[in-house]
Scaffold this motif. Structure first.
Motif, PDB file in Angstrom:
ATOM      1  N   LEU A  54       0.610  -1.955   0.192  1.00 55.73           N
ATOM      2  CA  LEU A  54      -0.004  -0.181   0.035  1.00 55.73           C
ATOM      3  C   LEU A  54       0.952   1.474  -0.037  1.00 55.73           C
ATOM      4  O   LEU A  54       0.566   2.136  -0.453  1.00 55.73           O
ATOM      5  CB  LEU A  54      -0.751  -0.389   1.086  1.00 55.73           C
ATOM      6  N   LYS A  55       2.296   1.260   0.528  1.00 57.33           N
ATOM      7  CA  LYS A  55       2.913   2.451   0.704  1.00 57.33           C
ATOM      8  C   LYS A  55       3.404   2.872  -1.129  1.00 57.33           C
ATOM      9  O   LYS A  55       4.347   3.787  -1.162  1.00 57.33           O
ATOM     10  CB  LYS A  55       4.220   1.779   1.591  1.00 57.33           C
ATOM     11  N   ALA A  56       3.287   1.732  -1.732  1.00 57.71           N
ATOM     12  CA  ALA A  56       4.128   1.847  -2.782  1.00 57.71           C
ATOM     13  C   ALA A  56       2.925   2.539  -4.294  1.00 57.71           C
ATOM     14  O   ALA A  56       3.518   2.799  -5.217  1.00 57.71           O
ATOM     15  CB  ALA A  56       5.119   0.514  -3.160  1.00 57.71           C
ATOM     16  N   ILE A  57       2.071   2.226  -3.885  1.00 61.79           N
ATOM     17  CA  ILE A  57       0.688   3.055  -4.855  1.00 61.79           C
ATOM     18  C   ILE A  57       0.062   4.412  -4.137  1.00 61.79           C
ATOM     19  O   ILE A  57      -0.092   4.532  -2.467  1.00 61.79           O
ATOM     20  CB  ILE A  57      -0.567   1.855  -4.743  1.00 61.79           C
ATOM     21  N   VAL A  58      -0.724   4.404  -4.855  1.00 58.20           N
ATOM     22  CA  VAL A  58      -1.627   6.392  -5.015  1.00 58.20           C
ATOM     23  C   VAL A  58      -2.334   5.726  -5.647  1.00 58.20           C
ATOM     24  O   VAL A  58      -2.735   5.491  -6.737  1.00 58.20           O
ATOM     25  CB  VAL A  58      -0.312   7.610  -5.478  1.00 58.20           C
ATOM     26  N   GLY A  59      -3.905   5.627  -4.858  1.00 52.11           N
ATOM     27  CA  GLY A  59      -4.728   5.660  -5.425  1.00 52.11           C
ATOM     28  C   GLY A  59      -5.301   6.871  -6.096  1.00 52.11           C
ATOM     29  O   GLY A  59      -5.192   8.508  -5.748  1.00 52.11           O
ATOM     30  N   PHE A  60      -6.876   7.190  -6.724  1.00 56.13           N
ATOM     31  CA  PHE A  60      -7.306   8.048  -7.553  1.00 56.13           C
ATOM     32  C   PHE A  60      -8.421   8.019  -7.061  1.00 56.13           C
ATOM     33  O   PHE A  60      -8.593   6.665  -7.445  1.00 56.13           O
ATOM     34  CB  PHE A  60      -6.427   8.892  -8.264  1.00 56.13           C
ATOM     35  N   ARG A  61      -9.873   9.469  -7.182  1.00 56.76           N
ATOM     36  CA  ARG A  61     -10.555   9.574  -7.519  1.00 56.76           C
ATOM     37  C   ARG A  61     -11.043  10.375  -8.681  1.00 56.76           C
ATOM     38  O   ARG A  61     -10.914  11.376  -8.852  1.00 56.76           O
ATOM     39  CB  ARG A  61     -11.601   9.737  -6.533  1.00 56.76           C
ATOM     40  N   LEU A  62     -12.001  10.147  -9.668  1.00 55.76           N
ATOM     41  CA  LEU A  62     -12.348  10.351 -11.035  1.00 55.76           C
ATOM     42  C   LEU A  62     -13.846  11.245 -11.386  1.00 55.76           C
ATOM     43  O   LEU A  62     -14.286   9.646 -11.964  1.00 55.76           O
ATOM     44  CB  LEU A  62     -11.615  10.260 -11.791  1.00 55.76           C
ATOM     45  N   PRO A  63     -14.142  12.292 -10.890  1.00 51.73           N
ATOM     46  CA  PRO A  63     -15.501  12.317 -10.544  1.00 51.73           C
ATOM     47  C   PRO A  63     -15.729  12.708 -12.580  1.00 51.73           C
ATOM     48  O   PRO A  63     -15.126  13.439 -12.912  1.00 51.73           O
ATOM     49  CB  PRO A  63     -16.032  13.554  -9.602  1.00 51.73           C
ATOM     50  N   ILE A  64     -16.451  11.407 -13.305  1.00 51.12           N
ATOM     51  CA  ILE A  64     -16.930  11.777 -14.090  1.00 51.12           C
ATOM     52  C   ILE A  64     -17.740  13.273 -14.664  1.00 51.12           C
ATOM     53  O   ILE A  64     -18.696  13.611 -14.316  1.00 51.12           O
ATOM     54  CB  ILE A  64     -17.277  10.738 -14.810  1.00 51.12           C
ATOM     55  N   THR A  65     -17.495  14.302 -15.562  1.00 48.52           N
ATOM     56  CA  THR A  65     -17.635  15.581 -15.747  1.00 48.52           C
ATOM     57  C   THR A  65     -18.800  14.960 -17.211  1.00 48.52           C
ATOM     58  O   THR A  65     -19.482  16.308 -17.583  1.00 48.52           O
ATOM     59  CB  THR A  65     -17.513  16.518 -15.657  1.00 48.52           C
ATOM     60  N   ARG A  66     -18.170  14.889 -18.498  1.00 51.04           N
ATOM     61  CA  ARG A  66     -18.879  14.377 -19.820  1.00 51.04           C
ATOM     62  C   ARG A  66     -18.340  12.631 -19.923  1.00 51.04           C
ATOM     63  O   ARG A  66     -17.079  12.351 -20.003  1.00 51.04           O
ATOM     64  CB  ARG A  66     -18.003  15.046 -20.503  1.00 51.04           C
ATOM     65  N   LEU A  67     -19.152  12.368 -20.833  1.00 49.24           N
ATOM     66  CA  LEU A  67     -19.244  11.155 -21.811  1.00 49.24           C
ATOM     67  C   LEU A  67     -19.642  11.308 -22.781  1.00 49.24           C
ATOM     68  O   LEU A  67     -20.479  11.600 -23.029  1.00 49.24           O
ATOM     69  CB  LEU A  67     -20.085  10.308 -20.739  1.00 49.24           C
ATOM     70  N   ASP A  68     -18.532  10.581 -23.703  1.00 51.78           N
ATOM     71  CA  ASP A  68     -18.661  10.632 -25.071  1.00 51.78           C
ATOM     72  C   ASP A  68     -19.177   8.864 -25.604  1.00 51.78           C
ATOM     73  O   ASP A  68     -17.955   7.940 -24.964  1.00 51.78           O
ATOM     74  CB  ASP A  68     -17.885  10.830 -26.071  1.00 51.78           C
ATOM     75  N   GLY A  69     -19.637   8.537 -26.105  1.00 55.55           N
ATOM     76  CA  GLY A  69     -20.219   7.400 -25.909  1.00 55.55           C
ATOM     77  C   GLY A  69     -20.378   7.078 -27.903  1.00 55.55           C
ATOM     78  O   GLY A  69     -21.039   7.533 -28.497  1.00 55.55           O
ATOM     79  N   LYS A  70     -19.827   6.258 -28.364  1.00 57.77           N
ATOM     80  CA  LYS A  70     -19.971   5.424 -30.004  1.00 57.77           C
ATOM     81  C   LYS A  70     -19.850   4.130 -30.158  1.00 57.77           C
ATOM     82  O   LYS A  70     -19.320   3.494 -29.381  1.00 57.77           O
ATOM     83  CB  LYS A  70     -19.121   6.154 -30.262  1.00 57.77           C
ATOM     84  N   ARG A  71     -20.820   3.612 -30.552  1.00 57.35           N
ATOM     85  CA  ARG A  71     -21.241   2.171 -30.884  1.00 57.35           C
ATOM     86  C   ARG A  71     -21.327   2.408 -32.817  1.00 57.35           C
ATOM     87  O   ARG A  71     -22.318   3.013 -32.982  1.00 57.35           O
ATOM     88  CB  ARG A  71     -22.442   1.992 -31.059  1.00 57.35           C
ATOM     89  N   LYS A  72     -20.411   2.262 -33.382  1.00 59.04           N
ATOM     90  CA  LYS A  72     -20.045   2.045 -34.561  1.00 59.04           C
ATOM     91  C   LYS A  72     -20.671   0.516 -35.672  1.00 59.04           C
ATOM     92  O   LYS A  72     -19.166  -0.174 -35.333  1.00 59.04           O
ATOM     93  CB  LYS A  72     -19.390   2.744 -35.584  1.00 59.04           C
ATOM     94  N   LEU A  73     -21.870   0.889 -35.864  1.00 61.11           N
ATOM     95  CA  LEU A  73     -21.955  -0.268 -36.150  1.00 61.11           C
ATOM     96  C   LEU A  73     -22.761  -1.111 -37.939  1.00 61.11           C
ATOM     97  O   LEU A  73     -24.466  -1.733 -37.826  1.00 61.11           O
ATOM     98  CB  LEU A  73     -23.471  -1.053 -35.184  1.00 61.11           C
ATOM     99  N   SER A  74     -22.688   0.104 -38.262  1.00 59.14           N
ATOM    100  CA  SER A  74     -23.360  -0.472 -39.788  1.00 59.14           C
ATOM    101  C   SER A  74     -23.839   0.980 -39.918  1.00 59.14           C
ATOM    102  O   SER A  74     -25.250  -0.142 -40.800  1.00 59.14           O
ATOM    103  CB  SER A  74     -22.643  -1.410 -40.505  1.00 59.14           C
ATOM    104  N   GLN A  75     -24.719   1.333 -39.108  1.00 64.41           N
ATOM    105  CA  GLN A  75     -26.823   2.670 -38.537  1.00 64.41           C
ATOM    106  C   GLN A  75     -26.547   2.782 -40.311  1.00 64.41           C
ATOM    107  O   GLN A  75     -27.510   3.039 -40.305  1.00 64.41           O
ATOM    108  CB  GLN A  75     -26.325   2.368 -37.509  1.00 64.41           C
ATOM    109  N   ASN A  76     -25.803   3.152 -40.638  1.00 63.29           N
ATOM    110  CA  ASN A  76     -25.683   4.114 -41.817  1.00 63.29           C
ATOM    111  C   ASN A  76     -25.608   3.674 -43.410  1.00 63.29           C
ATOM    112  O   ASN A  76     -25.689   4.164 -44.582  1.00 63.29           O
ATOM    113  CB  ASN A  76     -23.964   4.750 -42.004  1.00 63.29           C
ATOM    114  N   ARG A  77     -26.046   2.040 -43.297  1.00 67.40           N
ATOM    115  CA  ARG A  77     -25.369   1.287 -44.453  1.00 67.40           C
ATOM    116  C   ARG A  77     -27.402   0.561 -43.970  1.00 67.40           C
ATOM    117  O   ARG A  77     -27.996   1.023 -43.230  1.00 67.40           O
ATOM    118  CB  ARG A  77     -24.850  -0.010 -44.119  1.00 67.40           C
TER     119      ARG A  77
END
Length: 209
Positions: free
Chosen positions: A156-179
């Protein structure tokens, strides 16, 4: 991330599913020393904040710890299934030849600034939760308490933790929806004819869309 409307995903629970299914996302920070990236397992608390909050840890010797402490924005990349799409998959190619290669894939990008911590009790809770998550499917799961307490204390002395509150999410599902439906069926057929398990996984995802 460039996200044409046809491929955009705005539903937060669906984005969280993709994040939870990605065991080793990439944490990217643009700090004073430039761009720095780490591949790191993370925990997601979906109910903490409007988009959820991420928790993880890094080796104390990793310069990324200092970068996180600068309070700059971070990007976390959660890459999902992906597959090369050959023009030969499209039945329409035989009609007019107007087709080029592309790639189908799933991805989520999460943004936010991080809080770093090195409190032993908080770190122990974090690494215990991470271990329990990834050991859950094993017939004889390992837990942090299986190791000698003094050894865990030194780790535990050899690591550092972090907390990251998410302020923005971008999602992409490219599954040939344009065909059109015929070309989409051709893509699924082409992927299932390949031996790559990822191709099969993507074909099954396309069938569900």
């Amino acid at each position: 991330m460039y996200v044409p409307r046809a491929f955009a995903v705005d539903d937060v629970p669906i984005l969280h599913q993709q994040m939870l299914a990605t065991p080793l996302p990439v944490l990217v920070t643009h700090a004073s020393q430039g761009l720095i990236a780490s591949h790191v397992p993370l925990l997601l608390n979906p109910d903490e904040g409007p988009y959820g909050t991420l928790y993880g840890h890094l080796a104390r010797a990793n310069p990324h710890c200092k970068a996180l402490a600068e309070g700059v924005e971070n990007l976390v990349i959660f890459a999902g299934e992906q597959a090369y799409i050959s023009p030969s998959f499209y039945p329409s190619k035989a009609e007019h030849g107007k087709a080029v290669p592309t790639w189908n894939y799933l991805a989520v990008h999460a943004y936010g600034t991080a809080e770093v911590f090195d409190d032993a009790e908080r770190l122990l809770a974090l690494v215990s939760r991470l271990s329990n998550k990834h050991e859950a499917d094993r017939s004889d799961p390992w837990s942090v308490s299986d190791a000698p307490a003094d050894y865990i204390d030194s780790m535990l002395k050899a690591i550092v933790g972090f907390r990251l509150p998410i302020t923005r999410l971008d999602g992409k599902r490219k599954l040939s929806q344009n065909r059109d439906a015929t070309d989409q069926a051709g893509v699924r057929k082409g992927l299932l004819a390949n031996s790559n398990p990822q191709d099969h996984a993507l074909a099954h995802l396309m069938a569900k869309e």
